[in-house]
Design an enzyme around this catalytic site. Structure first.
Site, PDB file in Angstrom:
ATOM      1  N   LYS A 101      59.726 -18.090  45.180  1.00 60.02           N
ATOM      2  CA  LYS A 101      59.824 -17.620  46.571  1.00 60.02           C
ATOM      3  C   LYS A 101      60.855 -18.468  47.295  1.00 60.02           C
ATOM      4  O   LYS A 101      61.189 -19.584  46.892  1.00 60.02           O
ATOM      5  CB  LYS A 101      58.468 -17.689  47.277  1.00 60.02           C
ATOM      6  CG  LYS A 101      57.825 -19.082  47.377  1.00 60.02           C
ATOM      7  CD  LYS A 101      58.297 -19.996  48.497  1.00 60.02           C
ATOM      8  CE  LYS A 101      57.534 -21.303  48.537  1.00 60.02           C
ATOM      9  NZ  LYS A 101      58.219 -22.347  49.334  1.00 60.02           N
TER      10      LYS A 101
ATOM     11  N   ASP B 281      50.295 -22.066  49.586  1.00 58.48           N
ATOM     12  CA  ASP B 281      51.267 -21.022  49.224  1.00 58.48           C
ATOM     13  C   ASP B 281      50.707 -20.005  48.221  1.00 58.48           C
ATOM     14  O   ASP B 281      51.362 -18.994  47.953  1.00 58.48           O
ATOM     15  CB  ASP B 281      52.528 -21.649  48.601  1.00 58.48           C
ATOM     16  CG  ASP B 281      53.428 -22.293  49.635  1.00 58.48           C
ATOM     17  OD1 ASP B 281      53.151 -22.150  50.834  1.00 58.48           O
ATOM     18  OD2 ASP B 281      54.416 -22.950  49.240  1.00 58.48           O
TER      19      ASP B 281
END
Length: 283
Positions: free
Chosen positions: A13, A138
């Site tokens: 990401k 996350d």
């Protein structure tokens, strides 16, 4: 490896922006950030075991088996569901550690989703995201698999659809400690909350970047070099830096120009993660 019954990606990401609004009483920070996935990933392979054992067969330097997030994710899933099955897991590590591109969190999310499928547990995405949050802030965005505007410690997610350019991602050869950056007295902790949704253009600032640049000259150098071709930004707390390009050819060209002194890769931005595209194809 031919015994593997399921092979899934654990994608990287980027944080397209990261604002720090303040520090909470528990020591965590209130954030606003924009997550987007990359088509660039670790690879996890799973094979069913009938004896209930969880075994990761790939060693990672300086990460003991028991404290690996992959093993922790599998064990938490077993504990939550009472599942009596086990698993052999192999990891093909592609994503750099300490790079701010989510490698460990992504591996954990792929483990949760992969084993939910393999063990036929039938947990919902909400249940898996909640379990994921106990492994790291996350993890939920990787579990949900959609680009998102995140608030809180990063767990309150609103799906968004930013542009999907090609990115050059440079990987300075340093390990940046997230804890170290978040405890730095110089860190900006008073950014004002954004009032607009989706995130307005021009809000690509990362509040961690000045501290990381100061502490790590290698990161500062990578930002300086990439800035010659496009706006260069830090992802997460680093060390990776990235810049957007309209097509693969331009991104490849810039990476080639920097290749003499920089390590990096080119990848497409994606609002739906590779993992979710793969799982969808299995259903």
């Amino acid at each position: 490896m031919n015994t593997a019954t399921l092979t899934l990606p654990a994608p990287a990401k980027l944080n397209l922006m990261l604002h720090i609004l303040g520090r909470r009483a528990d020591g965590y920070h209130e954030l606003e950030t924009l997550f987007q996935f990359l088509d660039h990933a670790d690879e996890l392979s799973f094979a069913l075991r009938e004896d209930g054992e969880v075994r990761l067969h790939s060693e990672i330097d300086n990460v003991p088996h028991e404290s690996n997030l992959i093993v922790k994710a599998a064990r938490k899933l077993k504990a939550l569901t009472g599942c009596d099955k086990g698993v052999d897991i192999w990891l093909k590590k592609i994503l750099p550690m300490g790079g701010g591109i989510g490698g460990g969190s992504s591996d954990a999310a792929t483990t949760l989703l992969g084993l939910n499928y393999l063990w036929q547990l039938g947990l919902s995405e909400d249940q898996l995201a909640e379990l994921g949050l106990s492994l790291g802030a996350d993890v939920p965005v990787f579990v949900r698999g959609h680009a998102a505007f995140a608030e809180g410690v990063g767990e309150k997610l609103t799906p968004v659809d930013p542009e999907e350019p090609w990115y050059v991602v440079l990987v300075p050869q340093v390990f940046v400690s997230t804890a170290e950056i978040f405890s730095d007295p110089q860190l900006t902790r008073d950014s004002l909350p954004l009032k607009m949704r989706p995130v307005p253009k021009g809000n690509s600032r990362n509040d961690c970047q000045p501290v990381v640049e100061q502490r790590y000259p290698e990161v500062r150098n990578s930002l300086y070099l990439l800035n010659k071709y496009t706006e260069a930004r830090l992802t997460g707390t680093g060390s990776c830096v990235f810049g957007a390009f309209p097509n693969k050819a331009e991104a490849d060209k810039v990476l080639a120009l920097l290749a003499e002194t920089q390590t990096g890769f080119v990848a497409k931005g994606s609002n739906i993660s590779m993992l979710h595209r793969k799982l969808q194809s299995l259903l």
